[in-house]
Structures are given as structure tokens and as C-alpha cells.
Design a protein around this motif. Structure first.
Motif, PDB file in Angstrom:
ATOM      1  N   ALA B 137       6.799   9.415 -26.726  1.00 15.18           N
ATOM      2  CA  ALA B 137       7.992   9.773 -25.956  1.00 15.18           C
ATOM      3  C   ALA B 137       8.626   8.585 -25.253  1.00 15.18           C
ATOM      4  O   ALA B 137       9.728   8.696 -24.734  1.00 15.18           O
ATOM      5  CB  ALA B 137       7.622  10.820 -24.902  1.00 15.18           C
ATOM      6  N   ILE B 138       7.938   7.449 -25.191  1.00 15.42           N
ATOM      7  CA  ILE B 138       8.464   6.355 -24.381  1.00 15.42           C
ATOM      8  C   ILE B 138       9.666   5.730 -25.061  1.00 15.42           C
ATOM      9  O   ILE B 138       9.568   5.251 -26.182  1.00 15.42           O
ATOM     10  CB  ILE B 138       7.402   5.264 -24.163  1.00 15.42           C
ATOM     11  CG1 ILE B 138       6.093   5.879 -23.673  1.00 15.42           C
ATOM     12  CG2 ILE B 138       7.913   4.224 -23.180  1.00 15.42           C
ATOM     13  CD1 ILE B 138       4.954   4.876 -23.577  1.00 15.42           C
ATOM     14  N   PRO B 303       3.563   9.072 -22.125  1.00 17.24           N
ATOM     15  CA  PRO B 303       2.606   9.601 -23.112  1.00 17.24           C
ATOM     16  C   PRO B 303       2.931   9.064 -24.498  1.00 17.24           C
ATOM     17  O   PRO B 303       4.076   9.109 -24.930  1.00 17.24           O
ATOM     18  CB  PRO B 303       2.814  11.112 -23.039  1.00 17.24           C
ATOM     19  CG  PRO B 303       4.167  11.308 -22.478  1.00 17.24           C
ATOM     20  CD  PRO B 303       4.513  10.094 -21.674  1.00 17.24           C
ATOM     21  N   ALA B 308       4.833  17.740 -27.975  1.00 22.45           N
ATOM     22  CA  ALA B 308       6.069  17.812 -27.188  1.00 22.45           C
ATOM     23  C   ALA B 308       6.644  16.425 -26.885  1.00 22.45           C
ATOM     24  O   ALA B 308       7.843  16.206 -27.080  1.00 22.45           O
ATOM     25  CB  ALA B 308       5.840  18.605 -25.901  1.00 22.45           C
ATOM     26  N   PRO B 309       5.823  15.453 -26.430  1.00 21.41           N
ATOM     27  CA  PRO B 309       6.405  14.120 -26.174  1.00 21.41           C
ATOM     28  C   PRO B 309       7.027  13.501 -27.426  1.00 21.41           C
ATOM     29  O   PRO B 309       8.124  12.925 -27.363  1.00 21.41           O
ATOM     30  CB  PRO B 309       5.203  13.302 -25.687  1.00 21.41           C
ATOM     31  CG  PRO B 309       4.280  14.312 -25.083  1.00 21.41           C
ATOM     32  CD  PRO B 309       4.436  15.530 -25.950  1.00 21.41           C
ATOM     33  N   SER B 312      10.276  15.099 -28.121  1.00 22.33           N
ATOM     34  CA  SER B 312      11.329  14.616 -27.220  1.00 22.33           C
ATOM     35  C   SER B 312      12.013  13.390 -27.809  1.00 22.33           C
ATOM     36  O   SER B 312      13.243  13.279 -27.820  1.00 22.33           O
ATOM     37  CB  SER B 312      10.739  14.282 -25.847  1.00 22.33           C
ATOM     38  OG  SER B 312      11.680  13.600 -25.045  1.00 22.33           O
TER      39      SER B 312
END
Lengths: 430, 430
Positions: B137-138, B303, B308-309, B312
Motif C-alpha cells: 500500500a505504500i 503495510p 486490502a493494502p 488500495s
């Protein structure tokens, strides 16, 4: 592949940031051209004092007539690094009307008049980018506007002012008081001669308004942001925070209410646990912690100010805006479709850490506890200590509405047995 | 303002990430439409096992014929979350040929065939986005490609594998050995039944290749990345690191050589000072530290994996690609114009922390020091300890070429007085 016509850039302001932007445009011209797909050319530089020597800038480009520069009609991108409301606002809208896109680093203006500026960009089919307006070099606007565009941000918690973080970090690491730490910050150039905008939280509040608007796709103005400075944080507060496993930071906090129907934005000093990633942000660094539904917890860290870091953010925007012009496209405009109201501070749900000076006699704790109960505020922990007829009580509450918490504190002040409220500090980041 | 025609998305793969992408596309449809400027519609979902129940997904959209789906011709964006080289590679190129843009989370494929995939996107005038391929997600690809597009990145230092960070963090915080920490990671679902790709650094190496290419605008393939796993890190190494004020992390390190004429990319365990922002990255979190000329030091934290991440990141890309399609524009393509060669590991300049078991007799230190001197490696500190005829020497070197350092270690092994080389660890982040 390379277009013959270079893209023309007008630079408004040639101070610490502007001169760095001009320098990098010259020294890294080939790299910028490769990344954009066409060369970029500095077409004019508007300054207040034309007689000042500006190394590396062709004197024939320098003008004092910023209005004429943005009206030229051949300018592709106006870079505004003047700061303040006027003449920046009028110059930016004039630039849009004459066909230019705009890159700005102006947090005060964006926080106050972001909606009108976005509308002017929209009407004229141009871009308005302002990564440098919040947290200097840290990519933040773009990640929030674009990387998290498919996610739902619920909270933004940021250290967005380097001066105050430097002061609080010094106080934490050396035990110094506020004034001593401020003096050191001033001596080292981290604080201005008049530090009001920083230490009273005005700078952070402008950034909070911008961040809240972007994070929640709604309109948040500077006036909507609750603001408390950090001039009253004492060495005793920091020591108290340490005893709780916390440190004190000046935080900008933007939250979506639990029911999702409103948002809040605020700036104030707060205790955060040492285990929180923001606790380890030292010196004048900035960092912004973002909590979103799918991505979870993200943090962005870096230098929040300074000529070169701010110029890096400006140039990243310049590349994007130039690429958009070549493609006859636009980047994401303002996204305020959710139209969520901004709730006042009283609606915020948070915790308090309160230090009371009390009379050292039986029944005081019972009295104090009754006041909390009457205001519907639940106590988490109480620590009593006393000697020679004087005593102190440190109360940490559970989460409650800020209005209930401040009502509690008012009532405590009226108790005969409470000699004084030594400090009140919100607790965040848990 | 809203276009009538919805944008059509084909989803390849419906596992942990794919099902989360589909779920968010449904539950957040109105938000996505507002951000894109048109609704997005799931037009097909290619899976291997069509009989598995997929909650919330219209069964009529599910197909086992991924090829037919990407060839349909009415698909605007293909989201590839299958992973692995084939059939993902062929499906992506087929998608480009049939007019779709692609969002991928496939690090292995991008690291191995990024250039060919970018070329296919370019030829067909389509977008290839892959934020989810590195550090979940980052936001990292977008900040490097866009926010820092006007800056010059000199170094990327990242914790890009959550499994190994969880293991090393456990070893550091509890004193556990590698196997014990791995067992805990497996029990908690942080490590797969076969953890090879993680613990041997293959996963991190793929991400290092992608990061190096984007950071330095050059081509870096998986084969160019030096790789050492972390299975041989012991509790004693961690204790040694602590004594030096360090901790041990598995790092992906991408550097521009001092002369600017080449780059390196490597993955190995390394000691980093506890004061370094990466040292406080706990559990399975990822973080990437970027050093650039103007921005200075930036860090991106969050994360690095999970349904989910990762979804995203995929959805952020999906919004960008959809916006580009509406504007008939393209985002930034591959930027490999600098054509810098990738140097082998021997050219890397770094420091070593070496533990030697030696005979406890006079002259050993002199012998050992002579070997370092002969290889041109300068010693920073030596710590001797001994009892009962056994002794150990811990040597920390100054910066030297990795080839000289490994030559030194080879020569030390041949000394009669050196009974064994207990551990060798690079020291980074200073």
C-alpha cells in the motif's frame, strides 16, 4: 521524439525557494527535458528588488512587473513562490486567465482561497499543483490525491511544522524549557525572529486545512481549523509525558467523524506514545501519518522546509504540469464532492491528561472524580502524590467529546480543593 | 459532467488481492466514479477455479478464459493480480494489443520483463501502472516517478519484505533464534509454508530491481541484483548489533555510484544504527528511505502486503489510468534514458562487522590487522575478548569496496590463528 518548442516557465519570487528552483532548472535541464519530453525554459523572473545580484540568472529575464509577466500569453507554467495572500492570489488568477498552469508553494493562500483558485483553474482548463505547500519535500498531496484515490482516508495525523518540532524535540531530549529551546532554534536558523506563525500553530493550521480538504474530498478553510499553539508546553509537561511512555508533539489532526457525516481539523500540542511512528520524528523533520480503510497505516517523512527540499517538490509538480500540457490533458482538479460539514472542536473525541494542584486532605479525589462523572467523562488512571500539605493529582481520561472534557476542567477550577490546573494536554495516536 | 459510458475493468485473478479489489469497486462505486469522472464497471473476472464461491461477485462475470477476456476489445483497464511470469506476461501484452491499459501488482514479472512490458504499453499507446508491486500500500512508485521527477535520487534503502522484517524484529525484541522466530511468523500467517522467496531475499530482490530502475531512470533487471538471504542471521549477531547501537534488517539497497556513472542494487541483511528511521520499523511493516539531491532524506512507511493494502494501491492506479483514458492521455511511461550500467557487488562501497574466533595468544591481533592492511581495508574498531584459550575478535571496518572486504575475509579464513569466521555483516545507513 523531442518537441522543438520549449515549455516556458515564469517564476514569481526569487528568494530561498525561487533561486533554488531556477538553479535546478539550469543545472538539471537535460534531465528535466528527458522526463517531460520537451525542454523547459525560464522565460521570466519577477522580483521585488531587481538590483539584488542573482547568481546564475540571466539579468534580462528579471522584471519587477509580475503582472505583465503572467499576462504575456506565451507562458506555459507560472511558478508562484512569493507566499502570502496578495499579490499572489491576483497573479495566479491572472495567469490562469492568460492560459498558464500554476505551481504554487503558498500554503496560506491555498488554505484561505483554495476553492476559488481551483475554480479559476477549472474554468480556464488549466492545472493548479501545490505539493510544496504542505510539508516541503515530502510527497503528500500527490499520494493523497492520487495513490489513495481508490481508498477512503479516515484520519491524518501530522507533524507539519519543523520549527515547533525542533523546539519540542530539544525540550524532550535535554529537559530544556520552552524559551531556552526556542532560543536555540532561533540561533540555528530553525525559528524566525518573530516565531508567532510557527509556535502559535498558524502555519500548521493552514496545512491542516489543505490536508483535510484533500483527504476527505470536502472543503475545509483555515477558519474551520481549531488552533492552539505550543508556547505553554513546559518541561514539567514533557516529564509527565515521559512518565506515561509518551512524548509531546504539535500535531495537525484531520479526522472523519465515526458516523462518516462530518470532519474535523485541529492543531494543538498532544501527547503521543513513544511507540507511535510520529514519536521518533526528531529535530526539524516533518512526518504525516495517514490512516485509511484499505491501506491501513501509512507514514510519510522528510524535511518540511528549506530552499532545496521545497524546490524539489515544486519541480516535481512542474514536470507533471508540463507533461499534462504536452498531452493537452489536465491532472486531478479539486475534489470536494463529498461536501461534508466541518464540526467544531467540541465534537472531537479525544482523551485528556490533566495535572491538578490540590489540597492534601481526605476526600479530594472523591470530589474530583465526582466532577468527571457529572460531565460524563470516564477516568482511565489517577496518580496522586503529595507532601507538606500540597498535593498533585494527574488524571488521564478515557475518550470523550472535547466539549465534555473542557466543561470538566472548568468545573474543576471552581472546586475549593483544587488550587490550580497545572496543565491540560490531549492524548493522541493510540 | 458525468460521462454516460462506464469504464470497463477486467480482473485477472480473484485471490486475496483480487477479491478485495472487486469488493471495493462495488462498495465504493460512487466514490470511485466521483474521483474518476465516470463510473467504473467490473466487466469480467478471470479465475482458475470457477466453482469457488466468490461473495459479492456476479457469477455471470466469472470466466476461466482469461485470454478471451483481455481480447474482448471493450475492456478499458485490465487489472492483473495473478502473479508469476506466465500466463500473466502474455495476458498483459495481449491486453495492450487489444486496446486496454494495465494495472499490475506483479513484482516478479516487472522485475524480469519490465522493459518489454513498458515497450508493449508504449507501442499501443496505453498505460502500465504497478504501484502495488513494491511495498504494497505504500505510495512509492508514484512519488519516485512523479513527485521526485524534478530531483535526482542518489540512494534507496528499503525494508521491502514484511516476513523477514517480522522475523528479525522478533529476534531483536525477544532474543529468539531464527528458526523460533520463523515458526512464530508461520503460525501467525506472516510466513508461507515454503518461506524461501522471502527469507532468501528473492522477493526483496525483485522489488530492488524495480525501485532501482525507477529511481535512477535506467534499466535494472532481477539478475543485476546481488542477493543474500537472512537465514544465517543468529541471535548472537543481533546481540552484537545491539552492542554497536544497531539492529539488523534485511535491506534492499539501490545506489548511484559516487562518480554518477553506474548504479548498484543489492539485498542482504545489514546492521543499521538504532537512530536511523528504518531501525524503528517493527513487525511486518515495510519502509523505504530515499535520499535525493534536493529533497534530502525522505521515508515512506506502511503495510507491505495483505489483501486490502495491496488493493488500495491497485485502486489508486486504477483511478489514475481511468482518468488518463477519459482524457485520452497517458501517464509517465518507462524512463530509462540515463542508460547507466549496473556494477557488480564487488564495486559497492560499504563497511563490514566481522566476528572471528581466534587462538588466545599474543600476536593474533597483529596478524589479523596485517591481513586487513594488505587488502587496503582500514579498521575502524576492534574488540577483543577471551577466556580459556579461546578468544574472539570483533572488527568493524571503515568503508571499502565489497571485493576488498570479501578478499580480506577469505585471507582471514586461511590464517592458522583464526579458527573460524563467526559472522560477517555489512553496516549501512550511517
Amino acid at each position: 521524439m523531442m518537441r522543438a518548442r520549449p515549455l516556458k516557465v515564469a517564476l514569481l519570487g526569487c528568494g530561498v525557494v525561487g533561486s533554488e528552483v531556477a538553479r535546478i532548472m539550469t543545472t538539471h535541464a537535460a534531465d528535466l527535458a528527458a522526463r517531460i519530453g520537451a525542454p523547459v525554459e525560464l522565460a521570466g523572473v519577477a522580483v521585488r528588488r531587481p538590483d539584488r545580484v542573482r547568481e546564475g540568472i540571466d539579468p534580462s529575464l528579471v522584471t519587477t512587473d509580475a503582472t505583465a509577466l503572467v499576462k504575456r500569453g506565451d507562458i506555459d507554467v507560472v511558478v508562484e513562490v512569493i507566499g502570502g495572500i496578495e499579490p499572489a492570489r491576483t497573479l495566479i488568477t491572472t495567469a490562469f486567465e492568460h492560459g498558464a498552469s500554476v505551481v504554487s508553494a503558498n500554503k496560506a493562500l491555498l488554505a484561505q482561497d483554495g476553492a476559488a483558485l481551483h475554480a479559476a483553474a477549472e474554468v480556464n482548463g488549466r492545472d493548479l499543483y501545490y505539493e510544496a505547500a504542505v510539508a516541503g519535500a515530502i510527497p503528500l498531496i500527490r499520494p493523497l490525491r492520487e495513490s489513495l484515490a481508490g481508498d477512503k482516508v479516515n484520519r491524518v495525523l501530522g507533524i507539519v511544522n519543523g520549527t515547533t518540532n525542533f523546539i519540542l524535540d530539544k525540550m524532550d531530549s535535554t529537559g530544556a524549557g520552552y524559551q531556552e529551546a526556542l532560543d536555540e532554534a532561533t540561533a540555528l536558523g530553525y525559528a524566525e525572529a518573530d516565531p508567532t506563525a510557527d509556535v502559535e500553530g498558524f502555519d500548521a493550521a493552514a496545512k491542516a486545512a489543505i490536508l483535510a480538504g484533500i483527504a476527505f474530498h470536502t472543503r475545509v478553510r483555515l477558519d474551520d481549523v481549531y488552533r492552539e499553539g505550543m508556547t505553554e508546553v513546559t518541561a514539567a509537561d514533557i516529564a509527565s509525558a515521559r512518565r506515561m511512555g509518551c512524548t509531546i508533539k504539535l500535531l495537525a489532526i484531520c479526522e472523519r467523524a465515526a458516523d462518516g457525516e462530518s470532519v474535523t481539523a485541529r492543531v494543538h500540542p498532544a501527547m503521543i506514545p513513544l511507540s507511535h511512528p510520529l514519536a521518533s520524528v526528531r529535530e526539524a523533520y516533518n512526518a504525516v501519518f495517514v490512516e485509511s480503510e484499505a491501506a491501513g497505516q501509512l507514514m510519510f517523512y522528510g524535511p518540511g522546509a528549506g530552499g532545496a527540499p521545497t524546490a524539489s517538490a515544486v519541480l516535481g509538480d512542474l514536470v507533471a504540469v508540463c507533461r499534462n500540457r504536452l498531452a493537452a490533458a489536465r491532472g486531478p482538479g479539486e475534489s470536494a464532492y463529498t461536501r461534508l460539514p466541518v464540526s467544531p472542536m467540541g465534537k472531537v473525541v479525544t482523551r485528556y491528561h490533566i495535572s491538578l494542584d490540590v489540597a492534601d486532605k481526605p476526600g479530594v479525589l472523591a470530589q474530583v472524580a465526582t466532577v468527571f462523572a457529572e460531565h460524563g467523562v470516564s477516568i482511565d488512571t489517577v496518580r496522586q502524590s503529595g507532601k507538606d500539605g500540597e498535593a498533585s493529582l494527574v488524571v488521564v481520561t478515557h475518550r470523550a467529546h472535547d466539549a465534555a472534557l473542557s466543561g470538566t476542567v472548568e468545573a474543576l477550577r471552581n472546586l475549593d480543593t483544587v488550587r490550580g490546573v497545572a496543565s491540560i494536554m490531549r492524548v493522541e495516536g493510540e
